[in-house]
Motif scaffolding. Sequence first.
Motif, PDB file in Angstrom:
ATOM      1  N   GLU A 234       0.816  -1.219   0.000  1.00 57.93           N
ATOM      2  CA  GLU A 234       0.000   0.000   0.000  1.00 57.93           C
ATOM      3  C   GLU A 234       0.852   1.273   0.000  1.00 57.93           C
ATOM      4  N   LEU A 235       2.158   1.129   0.176  1.00 58.84           N
ATOM      5  CA  LEU A 235       3.063   2.275   0.197  1.00 58.84           C
ATOM      6  C   LEU A 235       3.475   2.646  -1.222  1.00 58.84           C
TER       7      LEU A 235
ATOM      8  N   VAL B 108       5.314   8.746 -11.159  1.00 56.16           N
ATOM      9  CA  VAL B 108       5.306   7.842 -10.006  1.00 56.16           C
ATOM     10  C   VAL B 108       4.552   6.551 -10.320  1.00 56.16           C
ATOM     11  N   GLY B 109       3.559   6.648 -11.183  1.00 52.18           N
ATOM     12  CA  GLY B 109       2.774   5.471 -11.541  1.00 52.18           C
ATOM     13  C   GLY B 109       1.447   5.374 -10.831  1.00 52.18           C
ATOM     14  N   GLN B 110       1.151   6.336  -9.945  1.00 49.27           N
ATOM     15  CA  GLN B 110      -0.137   6.374  -9.261  1.00 49.27           C
ATOM     16  C   GLN B 110      -0.311   7.705  -8.545  1.00 49.27           C
ATOM     17  N   ASP B 111      -1.528   7.942  -8.105  1.00 46.40           N
ATOM     18  CA  ASP B 111      -1.861   9.142  -7.341  1.00 46.40           C
ATOM     19  C   ASP B 111      -1.322   8.961  -5.917  1.00 46.40           C
ATOM     20  N   PHE B 112      -0.512   9.895  -5.464  1.00 42.91           N
ATOM     21  CA  PHE B 112       0.054   9.837  -4.112  1.00 42.91           C
ATOM     22  C   PHE B 112      -0.371  11.046  -3.276  1.00 42.91           C
ATOM     23  N   SER B 113      -1.470  11.673  -3.650  1.00 40.36           N
ATOM     24  CA  SER B 113      -1.984  12.841  -2.922  1.00 40.36           C
ATOM     25  C   SER B 113      -2.189  12.506  -1.449  1.00 40.36           C
ATOM     26  N   GLY B 114      -1.593  13.306  -0.577  1.00 40.76           N
ATOM     27  CA  GLY B 114      -1.777  13.131   0.853  1.00 40.76           C
ATOM     28  C   GLY B 114      -0.958  12.024   1.495  1.00 40.76           C
TER      29      GLY B 114
END
Length: 101
Positions: A17-18, A82-88
């Motif tokens: 999940e990281l 990055v390959g994904q949304d890392f918002s927050g």
Amino acid sequence: MKAVIGSTVVAEAPTEELVKIEGNWYFPPSSLDEGAFEKSPTAYHCPWKGDAQYWNVRSDDGVAADGAWSYPDPIPTAFDRVGQDFSGYVAFDKSQVSLGE
């Protein structure tokens, strides 16, 4: 993986999940001990991720000043990099916060 200050776990999530960005593990918001985080006035702008929010992290052993940071509203093109949304998602200062299983 756990983020620990002294004997206090301030974040915990399965590794899958990281998000790993530039050698730092970013924990999802749902994995944080919300009461441990206080906004810091420290400002930082990454040219490709955007404006960071720094956090003072409280534990039973004291406060890690600017011990964590996140990107509440990253620059949208960063998601492709990055390959994904890392918002927050929140990363930790390794000199103040231990990361491990």
